[in-house]
Design a protein around this motif. Structure first.
Motif, mmCIF file in Angstrom:
data_model
loop_
_atom_site.group_PDB
_atom_site.id
_atom_site.type_symbol
_atom_site.label_atom_id
_atom_site.label_comp_id
_atom_site.label_asym_id
_atom_site.label_seq_id
_atom_site.Cartn_x
_atom_site.Cartn_y
_atom_site.Cartn_z
ATOM 1 N N ARG A 291 0.823 -1.306 0.121
ATOM 2 C CA ARG A 291 -0.026 -0.182 -0.010
ATOM 3 C C ARG A 291 1.096 1.363 -0.077
ATOM 4 N N SER B 119 2.407 8.176 -9.132
ATOM 5 C CA SER B 119 1.689 6.731 -8.385
ATOM 6 C C SER B 119 1.284 5.949 -9.643
ATOM 7 N N HIS C 177 2.843 2.057 -9.149
ATOM 8 C CA HIS C 177 1.976 0.826 -8.794
ATOM 9 C C HIS C 177 2.661 -0.082 -10.236
ATOM 10 N N SER D 74 5.508 -2.038 -8.692
ATOM 11 C CA SER D 74 5.483 -3.071 -7.577
ATOM 12 C C SER D 74 4.290 -3.798 -7.287
ATOM 13 N N ALA E 157 1.442 -2.514 -6.001
ATOM 14 C CA ALA E 157 1.064 -2.232 -4.650
ATOM 15 C C ALA E 157 -0.395 -1.335 -5.161
ATOM 16 N N ALA E 158 -1.325 -1.237 -4.172
ATOM 17 C CA ALA E 158 -2.570 -0.263 -4.403
ATOM 18 C C ALA E 158 -1.998 0.997 -3.944
ATOM 19 N N VAL E 159 -2.393 2.060 -4.842
ATOM 20 C CA VAL E 159 -1.678 3.018 -4.469
ATOM 21 C C VAL E 159 -3.131 4.193 -4.452
ATOM 22 N N LEU F 215 -6.031 1.385 -14.891
ATOM 23 C CA LEU F 215 -5.500 1.034 -13.605
ATOM 24 C C LEU F 215 -6.724 1.530 -12.307
ATOM 25 N N ASP G 151 -6.325 -0.075 -9.091
ATOM 26 C CA ASP G 151 -5.303 -0.047 -8.392
ATOM 27 C C ASP G 151 -4.785 1.346 -8.027
ATOM 28 N N VAL G 152 -4.910 2.283 -8.627
ATOM 29 C CA VAL G 152 -4.587 3.696 -8.284
ATOM 30 C C VAL G 152 -5.833 4.382 -8.063
#
Ligand SMILES: C[S@@+](CC[C@H](N)C(=O)[O-])C[C@H]1O[C@@H](n2cnc3c(N)ncnc32)[C@H](O)[C@@H]1O
Length: 194
Positions: free
Chosen positions: A40, A52, A56, A59, A61-63, A85, A88-89
């Motif tokens: 995160r 951002s 993402h 990685s 990752a959730a941004v 995205l 995810d973003v």
């Protein structure tokens, strides 16, 4: 992912010409290194969400990204959609001072790149939202040499804000802070305590 990063680089080179530009390549490299292995990430002052999106992409990752300016937030939403995205973003359009208290941690990485005069104000929220072992990266903490040297008269107040912010980071017993002399200065603070 390679192709997406190349597309992102093209958007970044346009953004680097603008006012309040996106981060320089060296800063992005540090962020990408720190983003790897995280789940995160939070970016405060996300502009068009290019950083951002990049964090993402490298990685997974959730941004969560916060941006106050309506025009930039609109372009950020277009960029997020162009990279597909949306899941995810997550862009939150609003003033970071109002948004931060509504967020739930822990984040593994927080990139603070909003209004420099507000860094001190955001600090306690950043610390609350950062998980143990997480990293807070604060951009522009040396600002054209004004912070260590003599700023122009009009910038004295801003330089003083940042000096006080750096003093807060360095005095905090729960953080280990390193200042990198890249871009306009990057403070990298690892949360070692509660
Ligand atoms: C230097 S730019 C950010 C660049 C971005 N981090 C990137 O790497 O592409 C700073 C951004 O902070 C935004 N900003 C200014 N005041 C803000 C506030 N109170 N809350 C949230 N964002 C703010 C500005 O609109 C601007 O887009």
């Amino acid at each position: 992912m390679e192709e997406a990063l190349l597309r992102l680089e093209a958007l970044r080179s346009d953004a680097l010409k603008g006012r309040d530009p996106t981060v320089c390549g060296e800063t992005l490299e540090v962020l990408f290194r720190l983003a790897k292995g995280t789940e995160r990430i939070l970016e405060i002052g996300a502009a068009e969400c290019l950083t951002s999106i990049g964090m993402h992409l490298v990685s997974g990752a959730a941004v969560t990204a916060i941006e106050r300016d309506g025009e930039r937030a609109k372009r950020a939403r277009e960029n997020i959609a162009a990279f597909r995205l949306e899941k995810d973003v997550r862009l939150i359009e609003g003033d970071a001072a109002e948004v931060l208290p509504c967020l739930e941690g822990p984040f593994d990485l927080i990139f603070l790149d909003g209004p420099k005069a507000q860094y001190r104000r955001y600090f306690s929220e950043c610390k609350r939202l950062l998980g143990r072992g997480g990293v807070l990266v604060s951009d522009d903490v040396l600002l054209y040499g004004w912070v260590k040297g003599e700023p122009p008269k009009k910038r004295k107040m801003l330089a003083e804000h940042i000096r006080e912010y750096l003093a807060m980071l360095e005095a905090d017993p729960d953080l280990e802070t390193e200042i990198l002399e890249i871009g306009e200065g990057l403070a990298v603070s690892k949360k070692t305590g509660a």
